[in-house]
Design an enzyme around this catalytic site. Structure first.
Site, PDB file in Angstrom:
ATOM      1  N   ASP A  71       0.639  -1.241   0.273  1.00  0.00           N
ATOM      2  CA  ASP A  71      -0.191   0.006   0.143  1.00  0.00           C
ATOM      3  C   ASP A  71       1.156   1.061  -0.044  1.00  0.00           C
ATOM      4  O   ASP A  71       0.914   2.287   1.001  1.00  0.00           O
ATOM      5  CB  ASP A  71      -0.998  -0.369   1.221  1.00  0.00           C
ATOM      6  CG  ASP A  71      -2.213   1.287   1.085  1.00  0.00           C
ATOM      7  OD1 ASP A  71      -2.744   1.271  -0.103  1.00  0.00           O
ATOM      8  OD2 ASP A  71      -2.572   1.277   2.286  1.00  0.00           O
ATOM      9  N   ASP A 122       3.162   1.902   7.683  1.00  0.00           N
ATOM     10  CA  ASP A 122       1.443   0.755   7.895  1.00  0.00           C
ATOM     11  C   ASP A 122       2.070  -0.143   6.919  1.00  0.00           C
ATOM     12  O   ASP A 122       1.737   0.534   5.311  1.00  0.00           O
ATOM     13  CB  ASP A 122       1.089   1.848   7.664  1.00  0.00           C
ATOM     14  CG  ASP A 122      -0.552   1.090   6.938  1.00  0.00           C
ATOM     15  OD1 ASP A 122      -0.888  -0.124   7.688  1.00  0.00           O
ATOM     16  OD2 ASP A 122      -1.428   1.697   7.181  1.00  0.00           O
TER      17      ASP A 122
END
Length: 336
Positions: free
Chosen positions: A212, A229
């Site tokens: 991502d 993340d």
């Protein structure tokens, strides 16, 4: 969970964080030997919940509370192991802290991890030097990613990212009746085009990826970038971590890609066949994003934050954007 299963678990509870309040969060830290001072700031996150919590006589920490039911513990452990492997090779990623000999913790029915707080701002993607720096970072990240394999994380598969997303939206009645024929038509064409793109790309190498890699997950400082993340880390082609850095008209995207690869290829060769996947991956993300919003709609945070989603106007715009992607999928791949 097998590596072919989708990232989103449709069996998640409809109010997954209903019991998550300040008292529970402070008790989480106390359960692993940390001493919170009562300061608490909720940060922007929807899939999980993320907070900054103050500590007595120490810098604040970031607490990530995982969405119940989404990942098995083994998949989260691989996320943490990958972050530590990257940090060990001096790839600037924010890895979870070990507290009492572990990085994944359980309390009051929740699973959570604690991270050091790191500041920064979004990268200036209009600067060639920034793109080259990010290319170098990704080359290093992918070298680490190629050195081992995931056993419990998913593999990128267009069938669940695109076809299953489409089928779920249709089966659950999300598409307004008067727009359903148009949605069916454009998505059926896109699925055919996505399949053809993966066939043209041939046998690309699957490696461990960030998964991502968009500007919101890159924090830039005077010392350079660091990544946050890894919640969507998965196995797939290298281009999955490159394409979200590209925007604008074709000439702009070509220039951006060239700068990225100047940096990337200082550390790792890039297979140009993967460029056949670029617009396919963009299309897959658009289709999956709509399905993700639908899948999470029973979580009260989603209707409050995405008030436009459950409206005919959203689906009209979504179909228009998919038609634009259908045109983009007919263009030859970018050249570098």
């Amino acid at each position: 969970m097998s590596v072919d299963e989708p990232l989103d678990d449709t069996n998640s509870p409809s109010r997954p964080f209903a019991d998550l309040g300040p008292v529970t969060l402070l008790a989480m830290l106390e359960s692993i030997g940390l001493e919170p001072d009562g300061r608490l700031l909720e940060l922007n996150s929807f899939e999980n919940r993320v907070y900054q919590l103050g500590l007595e006589d120490q810098p604040p920490v970031i607490v990530k509370v995982y969405r119940p039911g989404r990942w098995p513990d083994a998949a989260i452990a691989e996320e943490h192991d990958f972050a530590r492997a990257l940090a060990a090779q001096e790839v600037p990623v924010v890895a979870p802290l070990d507290c009492q000999g572990a990085s994944l913790h359980h309390h009051a029915g929740y699973r959570f991890a604690v991270y050091p707080r790191r500041g920064g701002h979004a990268p200036a993607l209009d600067h060639p030097e920034t793109l080259q720096w990010l290319g170098r970072l990704l080359g290093q990240l992918h070298n680490v990613g190629a050195s081992d394999a995931f056993a419990h994380r998913p593999a990128l598969d267009w069938h669940w990212m695109a076809r299953q997303s489409r089928d779920n939206l249709l089966a659950e009645g999300w598409i307004p009746h008067h727009l359903e024929p148009a949605y069916r038509s454009v998505t059926e064409d896109l699925l055919t085009d996505i399949d053809a793109a993966f066939r043209r790309a041939a046998s690309w190498q699957a490696i461990r990826l960030h998964g991502d890699f968009h500007p919101g997950n890159i924090l830039w400082t005077d010392a350079g970038p660091h990544l946050v993340d890894l919640d969507d880390c998965l196995s797939g082609p290298a281009i999955q971590d490159l394409w979200m850095m590209l925007s604008g008209e074709r000439a702009e995207r070509t220039g951006q890609l060239s700068e990225l690869l100047v940096g990337y290829e200082q550390f790792r060769d890039f297979d140009p066949r993967e460029l056949h996947l670029l617009e396919a991956l963009r299309t897959m993300r658009m289709m999956r994003y709509a399905a993700w919003l639908a899948r999470r709609w029973q979580d009260p945070a989603f209707p409050a934050a995405f008030v436009w989603f459950d409206t005919p106007r959203y689906w009209e715009d979504h179909i228009l954007a998919l038609r634009e992607q259908a045109a983009a999928m007919q263009e030859p791949p970018l050249c570098v």
